[in-house]
Design an enzyme around this catalytic site. Sequence first.
Site, PDB file in Angstrom:
ATOM      1  N   VAL A  99      40.163  58.621  60.949  1.00  0.00           N
ATOM      2  CA  VAL A  99      39.253  57.494  61.197  1.00  0.00           C
ATOM      3  C   VAL A  99      39.694  56.723  62.444  1.00  0.00           C
ATOM      4  CG1 VAL A  99      38.327  55.338  60.262  1.00  0.00           C
ATOM      5  CG2 VAL A  99      38.637  57.314  58.757  1.00  0.00           C
ATOM      6  N   ASP A 133      38.523  58.953  44.117  1.00  0.00           N
ATOM      7  CA  ASP A 133      37.986  58.293  45.318  1.00  0.00           C
ATOM      8  C   ASP A 133      36.627  57.652  45.001  1.00  0.00           C
ATOM      9  OD1 ASP A 133      37.967  58.119  48.467  1.00  0.00           O
ATOM     10  OD2 ASP A 133      36.031  58.985  47.929  1.00  0.00           O
ATOM     11  N   GLY A 176      34.031  61.493  57.655  1.00  0.00           N
ATOM     12  CA  GLY A 176      34.203  62.083  58.987  1.00  0.00           C
ATOM     13  C   GLY A 176      34.448  60.979  60.007  1.00  0.00           C
ATOM     14  N   GLU A 190      32.986  47.610  55.513  1.00  0.00           N
ATOM     15  CA  GLU A 190      31.800  48.463  55.404  1.00  0.00           C
ATOM     16  C   GLU A 190      32.143  49.938  55.237  1.00  0.00           C
ATOM     17  OE1 GLU A 190      28.311  47.465  55.351  1.00  0.00           O
ATOM     18  OE2 GLU A 190      28.570  49.457  54.494  1.00  0.00           O
ATOM     19  N   GLY A 217      31.056  55.878  54.054  1.00  0.00           N
ATOM     20  CA  GLY A 217      31.288  56.212  55.467  1.00  0.00           C
ATOM     21  C   GLY A 217      30.394  55.406  56.390  1.00  0.00           C
ATOM     22  N   ILE A 266      27.158  54.785  56.090  1.00  0.00           N
ATOM     23  CA  ILE A 266      25.968  54.156  55.490  1.00  0.00           C
ATOM     24  C   ILE A 266      26.184  52.648  55.364  1.00  0.00           C
ATOM     25  CG2 ILE A 266      24.438  54.084  53.484  1.00  0.00           C
ATOM     26  CD1 ILE A 266      25.393  56.818  52.691  1.00  0.00           C
ATOM     27  N   LYS A 317      35.241  53.593  45.055  1.00  0.00           N
ATOM     28  CA  LYS A 317      34.033  53.125  45.748  1.00  0.00           C
ATOM     29  C   LYS A 317      33.073  52.458  44.773  1.00  0.00           C
ATOM     30  CE  LYS A 317      34.545  56.691  49.279  1.00  0.00           C
ATOM     31  NZ  LYS A 317      34.230  58.082  49.610  1.00  0.00           N
TER      32      LYS A 317
HETATM   33  P1  NDP Z   1      44.769  59.802  57.930  1.00  0.00           P
HETATM   34  O1  NDP Z   1      45.768  60.285  56.943  1.00  0.00           O
HETATM   35  O2  NDP Z   1      44.104  60.784  58.822  1.00  0.00           O
HETATM   36  O3  NDP Z   1      45.449  58.694  58.866  1.00  0.00           O
HETATM   37  C1  NDP Z   1      46.320  57.711  58.390  1.00  0.00           C
HETATM   38  C2  NDP Z   1      46.972  57.003  59.558  1.00  0.00           C
HETATM   39  O4  NDP Z   1      47.768  55.937  59.067  1.00  0.00           O
HETATM   40  C3  NDP Z   1      47.891  57.898  60.375  1.00  0.00           C
HETATM   41  O5  NDP Z   1      47.733  57.608  61.747  1.00  0.00           O
HETATM   42  C4  NDP Z   1      49.305  57.514  59.924  1.00  0.00           C
HETATM   43  O6  NDP Z   1      50.278  57.553  60.956  1.00  0.00           O
HETATM   44  C5  NDP Z   1      49.098  56.059  59.546  1.00  0.00           C
HETATM   45  N1  NDP Z   1      50.004  55.684  58.475  1.00  0.00           N
HETATM   46  C6  NDP Z   1      49.938  56.080  57.176  1.00  0.00           C
HETATM   47  N2  NDP Z   1      50.961  55.531  56.494  1.00  0.00           N
HETATM   48  C7  NDP Z   1      51.678  54.799  57.378  1.00  0.00           C
HETATM   49  C8  NDP Z   1      52.846  54.004  57.285  1.00  0.00           C
HETATM   50  N3  NDP Z   1      53.523  53.851  56.139  1.00  0.00           N
HETATM   51  N4  NDP Z   1      53.305  53.390  58.402  1.00  0.00           N
HETATM   52  C9  NDP Z   1      52.643  53.539  59.572  1.00  0.00           C
HETATM   53  N5  NDP Z   1      51.516  54.279  59.722  1.00  0.00           N
HETATM   54  C10 NDP Z   1      51.068  54.889  58.644  1.00  0.00           C
HETATM   55  O7  NDP Z   1      43.681  58.978  57.090  1.00  0.00           O
HETATM   56  P2  NDP Z   1      42.133  58.781  57.431  1.00  0.00           P
HETATM   57  O8  NDP Z   1      41.979  58.358  58.844  1.00  0.00           O
HETATM   58  O9  NDP Z   1      41.343  59.918  56.928  1.00  0.00           O
HETATM   59  O10 NDP Z   1      41.770  57.565  56.449  1.00  0.00           O
HETATM   60  C11 NDP Z   1      42.143  56.245  56.752  1.00  0.00           C
HETATM   61  C12 NDP Z   1      41.443  55.301  55.806  1.00  0.00           C
HETATM   62  O11 NDP Z   1      40.028  55.425  55.961  1.00  0.00           O
HETATM   63  C13 NDP Z   1      41.703  55.585  54.324  1.00  0.00           C
HETATM   64  O12 NDP Z   1      41.711  54.372  53.623  1.00  0.00           O
HETATM   65  C14 NDP Z   1      40.487  56.411  53.913  1.00  0.00           C
HETATM   66  O13 NDP Z   1      40.224  56.329  52.549  1.00  0.00           O
HETATM   67  C15 NDP Z   1      39.418  55.743  54.720  1.00  0.00           C
HETATM   68  N6  NDP Z   1      38.227  56.529  54.987  1.00  0.00           N
HETATM   69  C16 NDP Z   1      38.356  57.809  55.449  1.00  0.00           C
HETATM   70  C17 NDP Z   1      37.223  58.531  55.769  1.00  0.00           C
HETATM   71  C18 NDP Z   1      37.297  59.916  56.274  1.00  0.00           C
HETATM   72  O14 NDP Z   1      36.238  60.530  56.472  1.00  0.00           O
HETATM   73  N7  NDP Z   1      38.477  60.471  56.509  1.00  0.00           N
HETATM   74  C19 NDP Z   1      35.888  57.937  55.635  1.00  0.00           C
HETATM   75  C20 NDP Z   1      35.878  56.567  55.168  1.00  0.00           C
HETATM   76  C21 NDP Z   1      37.027  55.908  54.858  1.00  0.00           C
HETATM   77  P3  NDP Z   1      50.723  58.945  61.660  1.00  0.00           P
HETATM   78  O15 NDP Z   1      49.480  59.438  62.345  1.00  0.00           O
HETATM   79  O16 NDP Z   1      51.795  58.616  62.612  1.00  0.00           O
HETATM   80  O17 NDP Z   1      51.158  59.846  60.533  1.00  0.00           O
HETATM   81  N1  HSE Z   2      37.417  61.471  51.309  1.00  0.00           N
HETATM   82  C1  HSE Z   2      36.290  60.617  51.362  1.00  0.00           C
HETATM   83  C2  HSE Z   2      35.045  61.436  51.064  1.00  0.00           C
HETATM   84  C3  HSE Z   2      36.182  60.006  52.734  1.00  0.00           C
HETATM   85  O1  HSE Z   2      35.123  62.663  51.059  1.00  0.00           O
HETATM   86  O2  HSE Z   2      34.000  60.842  50.821  1.00  0.00           O
HETATM   87  C4  HSE Z   2      35.138  58.952  52.806  1.00  0.00           C
HETATM   88  O3  HSE Z   2      35.512  57.825  52.084  1.00  0.00           O
END
Ligand code: NDP
Ligand code: HSE
Length: 447
Positions: free
Chosen positions: A29, A216, A317, A144, A149, A151, A220
Amino acid sequence: MLVLVRMKNSTKVKHSKEIGIGMLGCGVVGSGVLKAFNEKKVSINQLVQHPVKLRKIFVQDTAKPRDWPVEDSMLTTNEDLVIGASNVDVVVEVMGGVDPAYDLVKQSILNRKHVVTANKELMAKNGIELMELAEQQGVNLLFEASVGGGIPIVRSIVRDLRANDIHSIRAIINGTTNYILSRMALSEIDYSDALCDAQSLGYAESDPNDDVSGIDATYKLAVLGALAFRTKIDVALIYCEGIQNLSLRDFQCAKELGYSIKLLAIATKENSLLTLRVHPVLIAETDPLSKVDGVVNAVEVQGDLIGKVIFQGPGAGPLPTSSAVVSDILEISRCIALESTLLGYGNLSNTLSIEPISNLTSKYYFRLWVKDKPGVLAAIAGVFGSNNVSIASVLQKRVDTENQSAELVITTHRARESSVWNTVSELKSMAVVQGVSSFIRVEEHSD
Ligand code: NDP
Ligand code: HSE
């Protein structure tokens, strides 16, 4: 009641000429947010009518390759350079999980930073406390992206539907599972291949068990339910069943009966009683939710004034999620630039009880393997009857002559969940029953 709260000059966030953004996390994200921010720099500044600048990003490993190029100097492993920096006005939390996200978000709010988060687990478990704290501190907490995601569903419930008494939410709110179920149904690929694809596309959580087990979606549903019914919802009280035990065979049988299979999150309110559940359902092909395929999410809300409204779009995504995150950043930046209003969440302390799943009444689908010999069908029908579960149809689908067994698909009229559990346990104990392969609730179209 949800209210608009006007910021007093005394609680105005102190900011430099530029509006500073700090980010916690730069994964799927976060990289999407970076990309959107870079590509839309000019239009963002025009919209806000103030320069908006990304200052620092807190990550675990600064040497890790990123999906979107980011200058080394931008990355830090020192959280204080984000949450404690005087040139950061808005903290964007896209790390996920509760630890350390909860402490960092709380400290940001205490440091009078506005916060944008995509973290449904955090908002489900600690959202009300953090919303109240933000209101006390005179800052915004927007989330949001935490549900659906891209929406715009959170803002719609909080603002655009607030005149309604909302009494039902039925939602497909996990992109990973909807993608897996769609691939199983449409491409007839198996569960593990579909899950691998969903992970490689960036839809799944870092621990995909949260997606496939339904957890998950419960987070939500807790977020949407709290806002819609204006009450704190304990996630542990949401009934939850995942998709791991569904087999390709169930998709084939469901299709023959005129149904799709979806993981639905359902919340209903009747007087002061809530039902909250996440589980797979057979859903009639005439129901609009049955047609929602792939990573697409859909949320159907029913309110007393509007009737039924459906929000549909990409539910996961990097780019769809960045749409929600960056829009939240823009809304807050406009507030800062105009030194204007905050959207508060108002009273979220209604007292409502949660109905246990055992009291649910629903139609059910069963698939079982039984001995193929005289009297078996009558014995099985007897078990349903003695538990007060009325059979609507019985189909003998396949026969295994070698093992002298037959596959039965049975659907029922509406029955009480506790009676169905008793039926399943009695069926399993019968010598003529070789296995109850599945029993799935049948979702009825509500108008
Ligand atoms: P990722 O696992 O891809 O990314 C997590 C990021 O947080 C990484 O950059 C990681 O650092 C950093 N991080 C995690 N733990 C620590 C820590 N203890 N100290 C410092 N940095 C940390 O997750 P996503 O981007 O997929 O998801 C992020 C959030 O968004 C979550 O809450 C998820 O539920 C939500 N979300 C995700 C969606 C999706 O489609 N993936 C859609 C909607 C919401 P590093 O890169 O250095 O490891
Ligand atoms: N892992 C979640 C999903 C990401 O598949 O819907 C969006 O919150």
